[in-house]
Design a protein around this motif. Structure first.
Motif, PDB file in Angstrom:
ATOM      1  N   SER A   1       0.802  -1.225   0.000  1.00 28.44           N
ATOM      2  CA  SER A   1       0.000   0.000   0.000  1.00 28.44           C
ATOM      3  C   SER A   1       0.836   1.277   0.000  1.00 28.44           C
ATOM      4  O   SER A   1       0.440   2.284  -0.589  1.00 28.44           O
ATOM      5  CB  SER A   1      -0.952  -0.007   1.190  1.00 28.44           C
ATOM      6  OG  SER A   1      -0.224  -0.206   2.380  1.00 28.44           O
ATOM      7  N   GLY A   2       2.006   1.236   0.651  1.00 29.85           N
ATOM      8  CA  GLY A   2       2.851   2.432   0.684  1.00 29.85           C
ATOM      9  C   GLY A   2       3.276   2.821  -0.716  1.00 29.85           C
ATOM     10  O   GLY A   2       3.179   3.994  -1.114  1.00 29.85           O
TER      11      GLY A   2
ATOM     12  N   ARG B   1      -4.658  12.288   4.349  1.00 31.37           N
ATOM     13  CA  ARG B   1      -5.728  12.218   5.368  1.00 31.37           C
ATOM     14  C   ARG B   1      -6.461  10.899   5.167  1.00 31.37           C
ATOM     15  O   ARG B   1      -6.922  10.603   4.067  1.00 31.37           O
ATOM     16  CB  ARG B   1      -6.680  13.396   5.211  1.00 31.37           C
ATOM     17  CG  ARG B   1      -6.002  14.733   5.435  1.00 31.37           C
ATOM     18  CD  ARG B   1      -6.988  15.858   5.341  1.00 31.37           C
ATOM     19  NE  ARG B   1      -7.959  15.818   6.430  1.00 31.37           N
ATOM     20  CZ  ARG B   1      -8.957  16.692   6.559  1.00 31.37           C
ATOM     21  NH1 ARG B   1      -9.132  17.665   5.665  1.00 31.37           N
ATOM     22  NH2 ARG B   1      -9.798  16.599   7.561  1.00 31.37           N
ATOM     23  N   THR B   2      -6.562  10.100   6.230  1.00 33.55           N
ATOM     24  CA  THR B   2      -7.041   8.735   6.044  1.00 33.55           C
ATOM     25  C   THR B   2      -8.146   8.373   7.036  1.00 33.55           C
ATOM     26  O   THR B   2      -8.070   8.736   8.217  1.00 33.55           O
ATOM     27  CB  THR B   2      -5.868   7.734   6.191  1.00 33.55           C
ATOM     28  OG1 THR B   2      -4.831   8.129   5.282  1.00 33.55           O
ATOM     29  CG2 THR B   2      -6.291   6.316   5.885  1.00 33.55           C
TER      30      THR B   2
ATOM     31  N   ALA C   1      -0.195   6.765  -6.532  1.00 34.74           N
ATOM     32  CA  ALA C   1      -1.535   7.355  -6.700  1.00 34.74           C
ATOM     33  C   ALA C   1      -1.581   8.778  -6.131  1.00 34.74           C
ATOM     34  O   ALA C   1      -2.343   9.608  -6.614  1.00 34.74           O
ATOM     35  CB  ALA C   1      -2.574   6.480  -6.008  1.00 34.74           C
ATOM     36  N   ALA C   2      -0.762   9.035  -5.117  1.00 34.20           N
ATOM     37  CA  ALA C   2      -0.675  10.341  -4.463  1.00 34.20           C
ATOM     38  C   ALA C   2      -2.023  11.006  -4.211  1.00 34.20           C
ATOM     39  O   ALA C   2      -2.281  12.121  -4.659  1.00 34.20           O
ATOM     40  CB  ALA C   2       0.228  11.276  -5.291  1.00 34.20           C
ATOM     41  N   PRO C   3      -2.900  10.336  -3.466  1.00 38.90           N
ATOM     42  CA  PRO C   3      -4.201  10.957  -3.153  1.00 38.90           C
ATOM     43  C   PRO C   3      -4.054  12.011  -2.049  1.00 38.90           C
ATOM     44  O   PRO C   3      -3.039  12.028  -1.346  1.00 38.90           O
ATOM     45  CB  PRO C   3      -5.033   9.779  -2.641  1.00 38.90           C
ATOM     46  CG  PRO C   3      -4.024   8.850  -2.038  1.00 38.90           C
ATOM     47  CD  PRO C   3      -2.749   9.019  -2.830  1.00 38.90           C
ATOM     48  N   ASP C   4      -5.058  12.889  -1.933  1.00 38.85           N
ATOM     49  CA  ASP C   4      -5.103  13.827  -0.797  1.00 38.85           C
ATOM     50  C   ASP C   4      -5.735  13.141   0.406  1.00 38.85           C
ATOM     51  O   ASP C   4      -5.385  13.397   1.549  1.00 38.85           O
ATOM     52  CB  ASP C   4      -5.966  15.053  -1.132  1.00 38.85           C
ATOM     53  CG  ASP C   4      -5.496  15.748  -2.393  1.00 38.85           C
ATOM     54  OD1 ASP C   4      -4.288  16.017  -2.485  1.00 38.85           O
ATOM     55  OD2 ASP C   4      -6.340  15.986  -3.288  1.00 38.85           O
ATOM     56  N   THR C   5      -6.728  12.302   0.091  1.00 37.88           N
ATOM     57  CA  THR C   5      -7.525  11.668   1.141  1.00 37.88           C
ATOM     58  C   THR C   5      -7.758  10.216   0.745  1.00 37.88           C
ATOM     59  O   THR C   5      -7.935   9.916  -0.433  1.00 37.88           O
ATOM     60  CB  THR C   5      -8.888  12.396   1.279  1.00 37.88           C
ATOM     61  OG1 THR C   5      -8.620  13.779   1.535  1.00 37.88           O
ATOM     62  CG2 THR C   5      -9.727  11.830   2.395  1.00 37.88           C
ATOM     63  N   ALA C   6      -7.752   9.342   1.759  1.00 37.24           N
ATOM     64  CA  ALA C   6      -7.967   7.922   1.459  1.00 37.24           C
ATOM     65  C   ALA C   6      -8.974   7.307   2.422  1.00 37.24           C
ATOM     66  O   ALA C   6      -9.032   7.680   3.596  1.00 37.24           O
ATOM     67  CB  ALA C   6      -6.650   7.162   1.539  1.00 37.24           C
TER      68      ALA C   6
ATOM     69  N   VAL D   1       0.982   7.857   5.921  1.00 39.48           N
ATOM     70  CA  VAL D   1       2.295   8.510   6.013  1.00 39.48           C
ATOM     71  C   VAL D   1       3.046   8.514   4.683  1.00 39.48           C
ATOM     72  O   VAL D   1       4.233   8.795   4.637  1.00 39.48           O
ATOM     73  CB  VAL D   1       3.185   7.858   7.107  1.00 39.48           C
ATOM     74  CG1 VAL D   1       2.573   8.091   8.480  1.00 39.48           C
ATOM     75  CG2 VAL D   1       3.397   6.379   6.846  1.00 39.48           C
ATOM     76  N   SER D   2       2.370   8.181   3.599  1.00 38.70           N
ATOM     77  CA  SER D   2       3.078   8.174   2.314  1.00 38.70           C
ATOM     78  C   SER D   2       3.150   9.593   1.750  1.00 38.70           C
ATOM     79  O   SER D   2       2.276  10.426   1.999  1.00 38.70           O
ATOM     80  CB  SER D   2       2.387   7.229   1.329  1.00 38.70           C
ATOM     81  OG  SER D   2       1.370   7.893   0.651  1.00 38.70           O
TER      82      SER D   2
END
Lengths: 340, 341
Positions: free
Chosen positions: A208-209, A300-301, A215-220, A294-295
């Motif tokens: 996942s890291g 924000r997860t 993918a570099a999302p803002d929120t997951a 933390v990637s």
């Protein structure tokens, strides 16, 4: 397809950590005409589906494709197989279970010395070194013809509907998350969204890291199955969560402290839509959120989990209503996040 | 009998329900199978007794005995949350229980469930097996529904059907359907042949809970000579040659102070002369089989124990070699024909 049927199809596929290819193939077959997707060097699937509107932020859903299992480490001169666990399996659930070994799905049983031949103290213990897989071969040579070192071993586990709308199978952790993602992909979406299917979660959140970096999302939103210890031998404060009481929204587990605003928003979303939801009553478990959050510059997860009894065994148990409610909540929650 | 037919027979016998004291299904099945060889009855105690055709008052009677009950669980409490509490019915290996699928036999209903496993984070000693009083059967119903469906005293079992693994077979209840299939195969072999004895086949009940079936059947059937056909420890990985017999090495002929030495010797001689592979299992006293009880029935009965080696005894993963079944059938059949005692 109903989400329970998708889950059944996914659970029937074999894919222990590091050997997720059959699961990945099925997922790609399901999404290839609906999404753009890439497969990264580790085997993670990173997909993107367009919604009616452009998303104000980059939101990703993530679920892992791998399941816990065993891996062949040695072939004994008597033809029996030594193995290690791939993922966090409680060794005490292994004795006497049926398994399939390798791509050829060679049937075997996990054996230990006969109870009657053990001393009083040995009778109450079960260690990995006490167990071997018996594939009915009487020497190393005949076993070698069927099995190679490193072969994956999966549980022989029928998908079962039982009780009051309950489901039982191996691999519900985390094919349930994958099933929810596939169902969302089948639906018309309000906003653009990323869908990540990861590898190697059960051996230390290793896929996942890398996937989150790409993918570099803002929120997951991490979709998972989590331990429900709502059984009579557990005291009330140690039950973590309960089957039948809706999706679990986590504020903290052993790998992650979740985004506070998202946590509250998820609970609010459930309340507004009349979807039952609960949180954990014990800081237990951990999932891909630990690596995703933390990637890069940080993501924000939130985690929405399905309460699941007997996690990491061939007989994981969930409620179908919980599964349907998790799907419902995830969809509503994703739309709400876009309006933050 | 052809190998495939023997395997089919064994599969059918293993699949039938018959936890000790609740042997109705397996009794009916055995009765149907044994009726081909002679008058067959189910007695009041759940034993199936077949008196093989051609009974002759002048001959001595040989009793072949294999038990048809299997180990399992018996429900003794239902919690308000709908979980079932069970006790062992026979010496079930508790190590196999957590996270196993079970079937609760509730009247005419078969209710599926899972045995609970306590998550590792809640266990103090990770290598210790959970004792039975910490385990429950989860049938996925609330307390009210569970209490409607299940009655105290209902039996539960782990329903593993017979599968082939390599050159072996694995199933629940090989202890002692494997022996029962050997006895039926012996009767098939003897069909139409002249025998030295009258042959009675007793398929006994309640062996796993103390041989109550064999005790009463031996009294009723008044045999002169008896052979208890049961299972013994077949060598699996890590087990010593001293304590176990080779799976595929043929029947283990018992030698013990409580068995008839002349009868054991007669069986050994026949195995030697007929080239039937066999092993010898020496025990210091009791055999742990029906033989312990048959031998002291009435005024005493000349008794032997012939045991088939199986691995993982008292688990749902019992594993065996069909060759051992065939050789046990051959040995007992040749003894019945030759009658060297």
């Amino acid at each position: 397809m109903a989400v329970a049927e998708t889950l059944e199809t996914l659970c029937r596929l074999d894919g222990i950590s590091g050997d997720e290819v059959r699961v990945a193939e099925y997922i790609i077959e399901r999404i290839k005409d609906k999404c753009e997707y890439t497969i990264d060097p580790l085997g993670n699937i990173i997909a993107f589906k367009k919604g009616k509107n452009r998303a104000p932020l980059k939101l990703a859903m993530s679920a892992h494709m791998d399941e816990v299992g065993l891996i062949v480490t040695y072939i004994n001169p008597d033809g029996s197989l030594c193995f290690d666990t791939a993922g966090g399996i409680d060794v005490r659930i292994l004795c006497g279970k049926r398994v399939f070994v390798g791509d050829g799905r060679i049937p075997g049983v996990i054996g230990a010395k006969a109870l009657h031949l053990l001393s009083e103290s040995e009778r109450n213990t079960c260690r990995l070194t006490d167990l071997t897989i018996d594939i009915g071969c009487n020497d190393r040579e005949s076993a070698r013809a069927l099995v190679s070192l490193g072969d994956s071993v999966v549980f022989d586990s029928q998908f079962l509907y039982f009780g009051d709308d309950m489901l039982c199978s191996k691999a519900i952790d985390d094919r349930a998350g994958c099933a929810i993602e596939l169902e969302l992909i089948d639906m018309p979406l309000e906003y653009d969204m990323q869908f990540i299917f990861t590898v190697q979660e059960e051996v230390g959140l290793r896929g996942s890291g890398a996937a989150a970096f790409t993918a570099a999302p803002d929120t997951a939103i991490v979709l998972e199955a989590t331990t429900a210890s709502d059984i009579p031998s557990s005291s009330e404060e140690k039950r973590v969560c309960e089957v039948g009481f809706g999706p679990v929204i986590s504020y903290m587990d052993r790998r992650t402290i979740y985004d506070k605003q998202l946590y509250s928003l998820a609970l609010e979303t459930a309340k507004e839509n009349g979807i039952p939801a609960q949180t954990k009553t014990l800081i237990a478990g951990g999932n891909d959120a630990g690596a995703i959050s933390v990637s890069g510059k940080g993501v924000r997860t939130a985690a929405i989990s399905l309460p699941c009894r007997y996690l990491h065994t061939p007989s994981c148990v969930i409620s179908r209503k919980d599964l349907e409610n998790t799907l419902k909540l995830t969809k509503k929650f994703a739309d709400r996040i876009m309006k933050i | 009998m052809k190998d495939t037919r023997i395997k089919e027979l064994l599969k059918e016998l293993c699949a039938a329900d018959g936890v000790s004291g609740a042997e109705e299904s397996i009794c009916e099945l055995i009765k149907e199978k044994a009726s081909r060889y002679g008058k067959t009855e189910i007695d009041d105690f759940g034993n199936v007794v077949c008196t093989v055709d051609g009974f002759d008052e002048r001959k001595k009677t040989l009793m072949l005995c294999a038990h048809i009950d299997e180990i399992g669980l018996i429900i003794n409490y239902i919690t308000d949350d709908g979980f079932l509490k069970a006790s062992a019915c026979g010496g079930i290996d508790l190590r196999v229980l957590p996270a196993s699928r079970v079937t609760v036999l509730a009247g005419d209903k078969r209710i599926k469930g899972v045995i609970t496993s306590v998550p590792p984070h809640l266990q103090a000693a990770p290598e210790k097996c959970a004792p039975l009083d910490e385990l429950y059967i989860d049938i996925g119903f609330d307390g009210q529904k569970a209490k409607q469906l299940v009655s105290l005293g209902d039996r539960a079992l782990i329903e593993n059907e017979l599968i082939g693994i390599g050159r072996l077979v694995s199933s629940k209840a090989l202890d002692d359907r494997f022996g029962a299939a050997a006895v039926l195969t012996c009767l098939e072999t003897l069909k139409g042949k002249e025998t030295a004895y009258n042959v009675k086949a007793v398929f006994s009940s309640k062996e796993e809970t103390g041989s109550a079936g064999a005790k009463t059947a031996a009294f009723r059937e008044k045999a002169d000579i008896a052979i208890a056909v049961d299972v013994t420890f077949g060598r699996s990985h890590g087990e010593s040659e001293r304590e176990t017999g080779a799976v595929g090495g043929g029947p283990m002929i018992g030698v013990s102070p409580i068995l008839s030495r002349p009868l054991s010797n007669a069986l050994i001689n026949i195995a030697e002369e007929e080239n039937i592979p066999y092993g010898i299992e020496v025990m210091g006293s009791r055999t742990g089989t029906d033989a312990d009880h048959i031998s002291v029935a009435r005024g005493g009965c000349i008794t032997a124990a012939v045991s088939l080696p199986i691995r993982y005894m008292h688990t749902p993963a019992e594993t065996a070699d069909i060759e051992d079944l065939k050789n046990t059938a051959a040995l007992t059949a040749r003894f019945a024909e030759r009658g060297e005692l």
